[in-house]
Design a protein around this motif. Sequence first.
Motif: not given
Length: 95
Positions: A61-68, A38-42, A30-32
């Motif tokens: 920027e979106d990838a960075l915010q998701a990581s944070i 969009h989470l592809i796989d984990a 949900t946070d991603l």
Amino acid sequence: MPTYAAIATVETGRFQNAQELASIWGDVQTDLEDKNCHLIDAYVLLGERDVLLLFEADSREDALQASIAVQRYGISMDTMEAMNVDRLGELVDEL
């Protein structure tokens, strides 16, 4: 949409067992999504790192915010942009 690979380490002592860790994945997804990702796989990893996440993001920027955002769960991520091996031929043609 660019793809990102995040190799993550779970904070020691944060989760008592695998079931507790598994219970947060819905929240992580949900946070991603809230950060335009969009989470592809984990994958759970054996070795120095604990988790591999593959996700797509609208921008760096979106990838960075998701990581944070994921760090609030006690998960420290090293996030890298990933490119499919099939694209290597395109790059050679461009050179």
